[in-house]
Design an enzyme around this catalytic site. Structure first.
Site, PDB file in Angstrom:
ATOM      1  N   THR A   1       9.821   2.748 -13.140  1.00 57.33           N
ATOM      2  CA  THR A   1       9.331   2.415 -14.053  1.00 57.33           C
ATOM      3  C   THR A   1      11.198   3.096 -14.952  1.00 57.33           C
ATOM      4  O   THR A   1      11.942   2.417 -13.955  1.00 57.33           O
ATOM      5  CB  THR A   1       8.659   4.086 -15.174  1.00 57.33           C
ATOM      6  OG1 THR A   1       9.344   4.840 -14.821  1.00 57.33           O
ATOM      7  CG2 THR A   1       7.986   3.900 -14.270  1.00 57.33           C
TER       8      THR A   1
ATOM      9  N   GLU B   1      11.657  -5.636  -4.181  1.00 54.27           N
ATOM     10  CA  GLU B   1      10.002  -5.895  -4.934  1.00 54.27           C
ATOM     11  C   GLU B   1      11.080  -6.090  -6.731  1.00 54.27           C
ATOM     12  O   GLU B   1      10.198  -6.321  -7.134  1.00 54.27           O
ATOM     13  CB  GLU B   1       9.631  -4.914  -4.725  1.00 54.27           C
ATOM     14  CG  GLU B   1       8.207  -5.011  -6.103  1.00 54.27           C
ATOM     15  CD  GLU B   1       8.017  -3.304  -5.874  1.00 54.27           C
ATOM     16  OE1 GLU B   1       7.432  -2.706  -5.218  1.00 54.27           O
ATOM     17  OE2 GLU B   1       6.263  -3.780  -6.774  1.00 54.27           O
TER      18      GLU B   1
ATOM     19  N   GLY C   1       0.761  -1.152   0.441  1.00 51.94           N
ATOM     20  CA  GLY C   1      -0.187  -0.178   0.035  1.00 51.94           C
ATOM     21  C   GLY C   1       1.020   1.486  -0.515  1.00 51.94           C
ATOM     22  O   GLY C   1       0.667   1.620   0.986  1.00 51.94           O
ATOM     23  N   TYR C   2       1.462   1.543  -1.284  1.00 50.00           N
ATOM     24  CA  TYR C   2       2.503   2.871  -1.153  1.00 50.00           C
ATOM     25  C   TYR C   2       1.492   3.866  -1.564  1.00 50.00           C
ATOM     26  O   TYR C   2       1.111   5.186  -2.186  1.00 50.00           O
ATOM     27  CB  TYR C   2       3.215   2.060  -1.741  1.00 50.00           C
ATOM     28  CG  TYR C   2       4.669   1.418  -1.129  1.00 50.00           C
ATOM     29  CD1 TYR C   2       4.226   1.235  -0.383  1.00 50.00           C
ATOM     30  CD2 TYR C   2       5.570   0.450  -2.089  1.00 50.00           C
ATOM     31  CE1 TYR C   2       5.184   0.179   0.694  1.00 50.00           C
ATOM     32  CE2 TYR C   2       6.342  -0.378  -0.751  1.00 50.00           C
ATOM     33  CZ  TYR C   2       5.972  -0.250  -0.130  1.00 50.00           C
ATOM     34  OH  TYR C   2       7.087  -1.234   0.699  1.00 50.00           O
ATOM     35  N   SER C   3       0.996   3.862  -3.066  1.00 48.10           N
ATOM     36  CA  SER C   3       1.162   4.664  -4.254  1.00 48.10           C
ATOM     37  C   SER C   3       0.275   5.110  -3.720  1.00 48.10           C
ATOM     38  O   SER C   3      -1.001   4.275  -3.483  1.00 48.10           O
ATOM     39  CB  SER C   3       1.314   3.827  -5.497  1.00 48.10           C
ATOM     40  OG  SER C   3       2.823   3.738  -6.397  1.00 48.10           O
TER      41      SER C   3
ATOM     42  N   GLU D   1      12.573   5.056 -15.916  1.00 44.98           N
ATOM     43  CA  GLU D   1      13.364   6.157 -15.717  1.00 44.98           C
ATOM     44  C   GLU D   1      13.536   6.707 -14.287  1.00 44.98           C
ATOM     45  O   GLU D   1      14.773   6.508 -14.407  1.00 44.98           O
ATOM     46  CB  GLU D   1      12.327   6.795 -16.596  1.00 44.98           C
ATOM     47  CG  GLU D   1      11.686   6.934 -18.292  1.00 44.98           C
ATOM     48  CD  GLU D   1      11.391   5.990 -18.247  1.00 44.98           C
ATOM     49  OE1 GLU D   1      10.485   5.083 -17.498  1.00 44.98           O
ATOM     50  OE2 GLU D   1      11.028   5.735 -20.142  1.00 44.98           O
TER      51      GLU D   1
END
Lengths: 298, 388
Positions: free
Chosen positions: B370, B243, B127-129, B372
């Site tokens: 991502t 992760e 539960g991060y973003s 980037e």
């Protein structure tokens, strides 16, 4: 060299942009993904009234008689709008094939119906090899009295599930020296309920159409012919010279597809840039980061 | 330097291979495929519990916590075998929350969670973003107010992938809104059955499900705090490194299928595999697959030397995910017209796997950070380039 659109082309582009932004929003396009037909008949009629189905059709067959370059202007807008439906198969693939190969009588019967939006016609050429080449065509057409008997399976046929007719490439000569020879083109009625129209073949039970599920939910089909009887008047062009026609169609279709795709790419880039300006992370728009800027610019 | 696995490692892997062969059912594999290989489905749980009873789910953990005290190397070999075989392979409990609990939580929390995680009894969801905190995780705003005996949690999370099948939420919250951004975040472990939590689907490009999760005045006991209050960001950073240590062998499998297709598909009287263009593309992919194998097992090597890989994890994640996209793109090219066909289409090779993985490789490149973001990490932490 002049890269500017002329007045007529500008009008075409603007009216297409306006029409699609009004008639083909995101919800509509998503809806069409799951729709069995994959297009809206109401919209199809409106597009026909704007003259788009007959853009390449000469005036004497009730078309607009505009040029191929004009068609690319329209296709670019269709790509920009991500427009689903049988426009490409009918107004590009089939119209070009008919213009290249049909006789006067056939043109008179078929082209006005495309132009007024009452007929959808597609092209069935690819088979199991999956290639665009004469070698790949093994469907057979045998002459028996006044009819050809067609058997074989066409794959990846666009919009066959909704088409009224299909132009089929089949072998009239099974063992030519050059595999690009011996292929002929036939117009085959898929609905069989159009009386007096090219002596519409009514035993369409000999044709089986099955839609294939694809990555973009467009309507590509497998079309199987099993002893389908087609009047010999339905042959387009000279017997055995079908591939010559298709080769020309292939080149033009590739250019037409490029126009459509470049319109789509333009829209995607616009979305990327818009999002990069709007989305904030680390206290600034992500578009202010060089990684995003060079990505968007290259 | 020694690039070979030990006899013992190879023996355990063949044992695992046999187990998977014997115990996995088509129904379980189908369920797992539908869940994008995340852990939590009914049949997947049944299978993994049996699998984990051998200590194979968290092999590097001590025996008291359900492991077999193995090397990280063996753990990585097992993870890769799991990815290859199509059984559940993406675990938050075993691979991310678990190691962080082991390192930072108190004894009571270790007792409560570690053994059940290693036995496959529990799964977590990250539960991060949040809508305003993606790559910029430090900006997360979900608030946990100290109410004496408990926290009162309010806010919204996005892209919480396991939430609809997991038991617990590994939740990043802001416990001190006045402190510097990285000094006001804590981690809570929240039971998804707690009143006030709402989970809603978010559907990805490939049709897979991730979730948005709403907290509306949710009371969370202070026992649920991981480690120390306001130190959560350090824990997140470490769990994120875990992760990013991606197994890659599911794409090895995809690659093998493409090679098989090229050998068997006859076009104009000749198999595709005889065409130089096809052969060269496949050979190039094999080179890159072997390179990704080295990057992957190097992570295990670093762990076995008592360090947590950091920019190395970003390197591996980026290389593997970009390669997955390449493999899929080459597969689409080789299969041509057939590549676009989806699951259930009569003519689709490998039941539409190609277009599926073509899209899935994009999802994979995004989650866990991502390309980037990973490259920024490599530039700053790996190469020591200045921050912007």
């Amino acid at each position: 060299m002049n890269f500017d659109l002329n007045t007529e082309q500008k009008m075409l582009k603007d009216s297409a942009r306006n029409f699609f932004s009004r008639e083909a929003d995101k919800e509509f396009i998503r809806e069409m993904e799951n729709d069995e037909k994959g297009y809206s008949q109401k919209m199809w009629k409106k597009m026909a009234r704007l003259g788009w189905m007959g853009l390449l059709v000469p005036e004497k067959y009730n078309g607009e008689e505009m040029g191929f370059l004009d068609m690319t202007v329209l296709l670019e807008e269709m790509g920009y709008a991500c427009l689903p439906g049988p426009f490409f198969s009918t107004a590009v693939l089939s119209v070009i094939t008919l213009l290249e190969s049909a006789n006067e009588k056939q043109k008179k019967r078929l082209l006005p119906k495309i132009a007024d939006g009452s007929q959808i016609i597609t092209l069935g050429w690819i088979e199991e090899s999956g290639t665009y080449s004469g070698k790949g065509i093994s469907a057979k057409a045998e002459l028996k009295d006044d009819n050809y008997i067609i058997s074989g399976t066409k794959l990846f046929v666009p919009d066959a599930n909704t088409a009224d007719k299909i132009i089929v490439a089949a072998r009239t000569d099974n063992s030519p020296e050059d595999p690009d020879e011996g292929i002929s083109l036939f117009v085959v009625d898929l609905k069989g309920d159009l009386k007096g129209d090219l002596k519409g073949d009514t035993n369409n039970k000999s044709i089986n159409i099955e839609a294939l599920k694809t990555i973009r939910s467009d309507k590509l089909c497998e079309v199987t012919f099993k002893n389908t009887i087609v009047p010999k008047d339905n042959m387009l062009g000279e017997p055995g010279k079908g591939w010559e026609t298709l080769n020309k169609v292939l080149l033009k279709a590739a250019v037409a597809k490029c126009a459509e795709m470049s319109g789509g790419a333009k829209r995607v880039l616009e979305m990327v840039v818009e999002y990069a300006k709007m989305r904030h992370q680390f206290g600034r728009p992500i578009g202010s980061f060089q990684a995003i800027q060079t990505g968007a610019a290259c | 330097m020694d690039f070979a696995f030990t006899d013992e490692e190879n023996r355990i892997i063949s044992e695992i291979r046999e187990f998977i062969e014997k115990e996995s059912t088509p129904e379980m594999l189908e369920e797992t495929h539908k869940l994008e290989r995340i852990y939590g489905g009914k049949l997947g749980r049944e299978f993994i519990k049996k699998f984990a009873s051998n200590g194979w789910l968290c092999p590097s953990w001590p025996e008291e916590y359900g492991g077999i005290n193995s090397s990280a190397m063996l753990t990585y070999m097992i993870k890769n075998e799991m990815a290859y075989s199509g059984i559940p392979a993406l675990f938050v409990g075993a691979h991310m929350a678990g190691p962080t609990i082991m390192e930072f939580a108190d004894e009571k929390m270790k007792e409560k969670f570690l053994l059940p995680i290693a036995k496959g009894d529990l799964e977590f969801s990250l539960g991060y973003s949040e809508p305003g905190a993606g790559s910029d995780l430090l900006s997360l705003e979900m608030r946990a107010e100290d109410k004496g005996g408990h926290y009162l949690v309010n806010g919204q999370k996005t892209f919480n992938t396991h939430a609809h099948v997991a038991d617990y939420h590994w939740l990043a919250v802001r416990t001190d809104p006045d402190a510097a951004k990285h000094k006001g975040i804590s981690i809570l472990i929240v039971d998804f059955k707690t009143p006030g939590i709402t989970i809603r689907p978010m559907i990805t490009i490939v049709g897979s499900r991730t979730n948005e999760v709403y907290y509306d005045n949710v009371k969370v006991s202070k026992d649920c705090l991981v480690g120390e209050e306001n130190k959560g960001f350090n824990y997140i950073m470490e769990a994120l490194d875990y992760e990013r240590m991606f197994p890659f062998a599911h794409y090895r499998k995809v690659f093998e299928n493409i090679v098989e297709y090229a050998k068997e598909k006859i076009v104009h009287g000749e198999p595709l595999s005889k065409k130089p263009l096809v052969r060269q593309k496949l050979a190039q992919l094999e080179i890159e697959l072997e390179a990704s194998e080295l990057l992957y097992y190097n992570l295990a090597h670093v762990l076995d030397n008592g360090k947590v890989p950091n920019y190395q994890a970003s390197m591996e994640k980026t290389f593997v995910c970009e390669l997955d996209q390449k493999i899929s793109a080459v597969g689409m090219e080789i299969m041509g017209q057939y590549g676009q066909l989806s699951k259930g289409s009569k003519w689709a090779p490998f039941d539409g796997e190609m277009e599926y993985y073509y899209k899935w490789s994009i999802v994979e490149t995004i989650y866990g950070g991502t390309t980037e973001v990973q490259k920024n990490i490599m530039a700053q932490r790996g190469l020591g380039l200045p921050r912007v």
